[in-house]
Structures are given as structure tokens and as C-alpha cells.
Design a protein around this motif. Structure first.
Motif, PDB file in Angstrom:
ATOM      1  N   LEU A   2     -18.641  -4.577   2.429  1.00  0.00           N
ATOM      2  CA  LEU A   2     -17.260  -4.145   2.230  1.00  0.00           C
ATOM      3  C   LEU A   2     -17.118  -3.484   0.864  1.00  0.00           C
ATOM      4  CD1 LEU A   2     -14.265  -4.077   3.104  1.00  0.00           C
ATOM      5  CD2 LEU A   2     -14.025  -6.350   2.062  1.00  0.00           C
ATOM      6  N   TYR A   3     -16.616  -2.260   0.868  1.00  0.00           N
ATOM      7  CA  TYR A   3     -16.339  -1.521  -0.365  1.00  0.00           C
ATOM      8  C   TYR A   3     -14.826  -1.497  -0.595  1.00  0.00           C
ATOM      9  CZ  TYR A   3     -21.111   0.348   0.049  1.00  0.00           C
ATOM     10  OH  TYR A   3     -22.474   0.488   0.148  1.00  0.00           O
ATOM     11  N   ILE A   4     -14.391  -1.919  -1.772  1.00  0.00           N
ATOM     12  CA  ILE A   4     -12.974  -1.854  -2.138  1.00  0.00           C
ATOM     13  C   ILE A   4     -12.778  -0.535  -2.879  1.00  0.00           C
ATOM     14  CG2 ILE A   4     -11.059  -3.065  -3.225  1.00  0.00           C
ATOM     15  CD1 ILE A   4     -12.607  -4.672  -1.084  1.00  0.00           C
ATOM     16  N   VAL A   5     -12.111   0.412  -2.237  1.00  0.00           N
ATOM     17  CA  VAL A   5     -12.056   1.785  -2.750  1.00  0.00           C
ATOM     18  C   VAL A   5     -10.654   2.138  -3.245  1.00  0.00           C
ATOM     19  CG1 VAL A   5     -12.488   4.212  -2.227  1.00  0.00           C
ATOM     20  CG2 VAL A   5     -13.871   2.437  -1.123  1.00  0.00           C
ATOM     21  N   ALA A   6     -10.535   2.383  -4.534  1.00  0.00           N
ATOM     22  CA  ALA A   6      -9.259   2.826  -5.100  1.00  0.00           C
ATOM     23  C   ALA A   6      -9.022   4.288  -4.735  1.00  0.00           C
ATOM     24  CB  ALA A   6      -9.268   2.661  -6.617  1.00  0.00           C
ATOM     25  N   THR A   7      -7.792   4.597  -4.334  1.00  0.00           N
ATOM     26  CA  THR A   7      -7.436   5.962  -3.950  1.00  0.00           C
ATOM     27  C   THR A   7      -6.272   6.450  -4.817  1.00  0.00           C
ATOM     28  OG1 THR A   7      -5.948   5.119  -2.220  1.00  0.00           O
ATOM     29  CG2 THR A   7      -8.219   5.638  -1.576  1.00  0.00           C
ATOM     30  N   PRO A   8      -6.029   7.758  -4.877  1.00  0.00           N
ATOM     31  CA  PRO A   8      -4.983   8.303  -5.747  1.00  0.00           C
ATOM     32  C   PRO A   8      -3.607   7.697  -5.493  1.00  0.00           C
ATOM     33  CG  PRO A   8      -6.415  10.057  -4.989  1.00  0.00           C
ATOM     34  CD  PRO A   8      -6.817   8.832  -4.229  1.00  0.00           C
ATOM     35  N   ILE A   9      -2.820   7.582  -6.565  1.00  0.00           N
ATOM     36  CA  ILE A   9      -1.466   7.049  -6.443  1.00  0.00           C
ATOM     37  C   ILE A   9      -0.445   8.162  -6.220  1.00  0.00           C
ATOM     38  CG2 ILE A   9      -1.972   5.001  -7.813  1.00  0.00           C
ATOM     39  CD1 ILE A   9      -0.644   6.344 -10.204  1.00  0.00           C
ATOM     40  N   GLY A  10      -0.906   9.401  -6.170  1.00  0.00           N
ATOM     41  CA  GLY A  10       0.024  10.502  -5.937  1.00  0.00           C
ATOM     42  C   GLY A  10      -0.652  11.858  -5.933  1.00  0.00           C
ATOM     43  N   ASN A  11      -1.620  12.030  -6.822  1.00  0.00           N
ATOM     44  CA  ASN A  11      -2.320  13.307  -6.948  1.00  0.00           C
ATOM     45  C   ASN A  11      -3.723  13.167  -6.353  1.00  0.00           C
ATOM     46  OD1 ASN A  11      -3.782  15.579  -7.898  1.00  0.00           O
ATOM     47  ND2 ASN A  11      -2.384  15.796  -9.629  1.00  0.00           N
ATOM     48  N   THR A 115      -1.810   2.823 -15.217  1.00  0.00           N
ATOM     49  CA  THR A 115      -1.188   4.084 -15.633  1.00  0.00           C
ATOM     50  C   THR A 115       0.051   3.836 -16.480  1.00  0.00           C
ATOM     51  OG1 THR A 115      -2.006   5.203 -13.642  1.00  0.00           O
ATOM     52  CG2 THR A 115      -0.203   6.261 -14.832  1.00  0.00           C
ATOM     53  N   ILE A 116       0.927   2.927 -16.043  1.00  0.00           N
ATOM     54  CA  ILE A 116       2.150   2.672 -16.813  1.00  0.00           C
ATOM     55  C   ILE A 116       1.817   2.013 -18.149  1.00  0.00           C
ATOM     56  CG2 ILE A 116       2.729   0.376 -15.908  1.00  0.00           C
ATOM     57  CD1 ILE A 116       5.223   3.243 -16.450  1.00  0.00           C
ATOM     58  N   LEU A 117       0.801   1.142 -18.179  1.00  0.00           N
ATOM     59  CA  LEU A 117       0.417   0.517 -19.444  1.00  0.00           C
ATOM     60  C   LEU A 117      -0.144   1.552 -20.416  1.00  0.00           C
ATOM     61  CD1 LEU A 117      -1.248  -2.776 -18.148  1.00  0.00           C
ATOM     62  CD2 LEU A 117       0.908  -2.589 -19.400  1.00  0.00           C
ATOM     63  N   SER A 118      -0.882   2.523 -19.897  1.00  0.00           N
ATOM     64  CA  SER A 118      -1.458   3.551 -20.768  1.00  0.00           C
ATOM     65  C   SER A 118      -0.392   4.486 -21.328  1.00  0.00           C
ATOM     66  CB  SER A 118      -2.513   4.358 -20.008  1.00  0.00           C
ATOM     67  OG  SER A 118      -1.921   5.179 -19.016  1.00  0.00           O
ATOM     68  N   LEU A 119       0.759   4.564 -20.669  1.00  0.00           N
ATOM     69  CA  LEU A 119       1.857   5.422 -21.126  1.00  0.00           C
ATOM     70  C   LEU A 119       2.782   4.720 -22.119  1.00  0.00           C
ATOM     71  CD1 LEU A 119       2.788   7.035 -17.691  1.00  0.00           C
ATOM     72  CD2 LEU A 119       1.945   8.276 -19.694  1.00  0.00           C
ATOM     73  N   SER A 120       2.555   3.432 -22.324  1.00  0.00           N
ATOM     74  CA  SER A 120       3.432   2.646 -23.192  1.00  0.00           C
ATOM     75  C   SER A 120       3.265   3.025 -24.658  1.00  0.00           C
ATOM     76  CB  SER A 120       3.118   1.153 -23.010  1.00  0.00           C
ATOM     77  OG  SER A 120       3.783   0.383 -23.981  1.00  0.00           O
ATOM     78  N   SER A 121       4.379   3.038 -25.385  1.00  0.00           N
ATOM     79  CA  SER A 121       4.328   3.279 -26.829  1.00  0.00           C
ATOM     80  C   SER A 121       4.201   1.969 -27.596  1.00  0.00           C
ATOM     81  CB  SER A 121       5.589   4.020 -27.290  1.00  0.00           C
ATOM     82  OG  SER A 121       6.741   3.219 -27.091  1.00  0.00           O
ATOM     83  N   ASN A 184       7.040   8.220  -9.235  1.00  0.00           N
ATOM     84  CA  ASN A 184       6.155   9.237  -8.647  1.00  0.00           C
ATOM     85  C   ASN A 184       5.054   9.658  -9.627  1.00  0.00           C
ATOM     86  OD1 ASN A 184       7.817   9.191  -6.362  1.00  0.00           O
ATOM     87  ND2 ASN A 184       9.087  10.870  -7.115  1.00  0.00           N
ATOM     88  N   LEU A 185       4.415   8.678 -10.228  1.00  0.00           N
ATOM     89  CA  LEU A 185       3.388   8.951 -11.232  1.00  0.00           C
ATOM     90  C   LEU A 185       2.275   9.832 -10.682  1.00  0.00           C
ATOM     91  CD1 LEU A 185       3.103   5.424 -12.898  1.00  0.00           C
ATOM     92  CD2 LEU A 185       4.115   7.489 -13.890  1.00  0.00           C
ATOM     93  N   THR A 186       1.827  10.771 -11.492  1.00  0.00           N
ATOM     94  CA  THR A 186       0.752  11.752 -11.246  1.00  0.00           C
ATOM     95  C   THR A 186       1.166  12.876 -10.300  1.00  0.00           C
ATOM     96  OG1 THR A 186      -0.397  10.759  -9.312  1.00  0.00           O
ATOM     97  CG2 THR A 186      -0.944   9.876 -11.506  1.00  0.00           C
ATOM     98  N   GLN A 187       2.373  12.832  -9.756  1.00  0.00           N
ATOM     99  CA  GLN A 187       2.831  13.889  -8.859  1.00  0.00           C
ATOM    100  C   GLN A 187       3.611  14.949  -9.643  1.00  0.00           C
ATOM    101  OE1 GLN A 187       4.621  12.396  -5.141  1.00  0.00           O
ATOM    102  NE2 GLN A 187       3.962  10.342  -5.756  1.00  0.00           N
ATOM    103  N   GLU A 188       3.876  16.083  -9.001  1.00  0.00           N
ATOM    104  CA  GLU A 188       4.648  17.139  -9.660  1.00  0.00           C
ATOM    105  C   GLU A 188       6.051  16.661 -10.005  1.00  0.00           C
ATOM    106  OE1 GLU A 188       4.678  20.768  -7.491  1.00  0.00           O
ATOM    107  OE2 GLU A 188       2.508  21.079  -7.621  1.00  0.00           O
TER     108      GLU A 188
END
Length: 222
Positions: A2-11, A115-121, A184-188
Motif C-alpha cells: 500500500l502506497y499512501i500518495v499525497a496529491t495536489p490540494i488545488g494546483n 501550506t498554511i503553517l508555511s504562510l504564517s508570519s 482555495n490554496l494554490t489555485q488561481e
């Protein structure tokens, strides 16, 4: 296996090379919803893959049947988006695979949480993942009240159509708490707003969208 595969969250361009390789060479893909999994596989050039389902409607019998498949074939587990096994039924499948001594490995990749943690100030050396708040409004308000005294950063998310309701309740119960909203992170159509919860509610014009909220930690100078 079994492979646990992460896929894009929007892009879709965020898919990793390793994920593409595993998806191309695996025998079966397990997804949450057929339409979403099928659309994703078509987008990455793999329209012919066999898809089995694992979602909140799965019974123990269904999961055991999937384990049997993992015992004889190479299987990739994906979620609707992001990293599987996190706020979805994937953990039950992983648990039974380990009981049966079936190899399980994970392919790191896109995650709305990271993603949200990396955007934190604000530096988030410690944080709590709250996940989904109760759907019932009274229960949700009680849960939010309980979070008021938590000093660490915390993160919550919910279904897209509850975006406005969640922001309204947060602004009502803790208007001056500061945080970060990602929609809608990573999307237009990506929207990122930092400020108090009262400001987040005022600035977010969207009624719904894939969202995640980070409440900043209480600091000594707060």
C-alpha cells in the motif's frame, strides 16, 4: 503493498515525480469519491486506472476486502486532495494492512496544513490540529469557547460551504484573536488574509471555498 500518495490540494502542477511514478505503475488506486479520483487521474494522464473507493460510508467488511487487494497487488491510496490518512478513513486501512503484515509506505507531498503553517508570519514551533468543528451551531460555539483559553497555535478546517458560518462564529466569540485564513490554496482563486477574526470575516467576500484557518499563539506581549 500500500502506497499512501499525497496529491495536489488545488494546483495539479504540484504533483511530485515520485507520486506520478507510483500512480503509473500501481495496479489499483483507492480514492474517496469516484468522480474526483477519476478527474484527477485524467488530469495527470492516467485515465485507465482501476479505482476502488474508501470513504466515510465504508463498513469494516469493505475495508477488509481492500486489505485483501493490498495483499496481492500494488495499491495507491489517495484522498480527494492533499495527504491521505489525515482527516479521512485511510487510517483504518493502514491499521489492518499492518495487522496482516502488508507493507505500507508514504509519499510526502501537498498538504493544506503545512501550506498554511508555511504562510504564517508567526513562528509555529508548537500547534494543535483541531480539524473539523461540530456541524451543529450550538455545539460549534461551545467548541470555539473552549479554544479561547488555548495558548498554542491551532488549526481548523471544514467543508467548503461552512466557510462563512465558521468565520462568523469565530468573529463573534473571539473577534480580536489574530490568525491566518487560506481559501482555495494554490489555485488561481487563492485568497490569503491575515488579521483578527473580525477582520477576516469583513475581508473575506467568498461564501464558500476550500479553507483552512490558523489561530496564532498567545504571546507574552499579547
Amino acid at each position: 503493498m500500500l502506497y499512501i500518495v499525497a496529491t495536489p490540494i488545488g494546483n495539479y502542477a504540484d504533483i511530485t515525480l515520485r507520486a506520478l511514478d507510483v500512480l503509473k505503475n500501481c495496479d489499483i488506486v483507492i480514492g474517496e469519491e469516484y468522480r474526483i479520483a477519476s478527474t484527477f487521474l485524467k488530469k495527470v494522464g492516467l485515465p485507465e486506472k482501476e479505482i476502488l473507493l474508501l470513504n466515510e460510508h465504508a463498513k469494516e467488511k469493505d475495508i477488509r476486502e481492500l486489505v485483501d487487494v493490498c495483499a496481492s497487488k500494488n495499491v495507491a491510496l489517495i484522498s480527494d486532495c492533499g495527504t491521505p490518512g489525515f482527516a479521512d478513513p485511510g487510517a483504518a486501512l493502514i491499521k489492518l494492512c499492518r495487522v496482516k503484515n502488508i507493507a505500507v509506505t508514504a509519499l510526502p507531498g501537498p498538504s493544506s496544513l503545512m501550506t498554511i503553517l508555511s504562510l504564517s508570519s508567526q513562528k509555529s514551533s508548537q500547534f494543535l490540529y483541531i480539524g473539523f468543528l461540530p456541524a451543529n451551531k450550538q455545539e460549534r460555539i461551545m467548541a470555539i469557547k473552549a479554544l479561547k483559553t488555548e495558548n498554542k497555535s491551532w488549526v481548523l478546517m471544514d467543508t467548503p460551504y461552512r466557510l462563512k458560518n465558521i468565520l462568523t462564529d469565530l468573529a463573534s466569540e473571539m473577534p480580536n484573536e489574530r490568525g491566518l485564513l487560506g481559501v482555495n490554496l494554490t489555485q488561481e482563486s487563492e485568497l490569503i488574509i491575515e488579521g483578527t477574526f473580525k477582520e477576516l470575516l469583513a475581508k473575506c467576500r467568498l461564501e464558500e471555498g476550500e479553507f483552512i484557518i490558523l489561530r496564532y499563539a498567545h504571546t507574552k506581549d499579547k
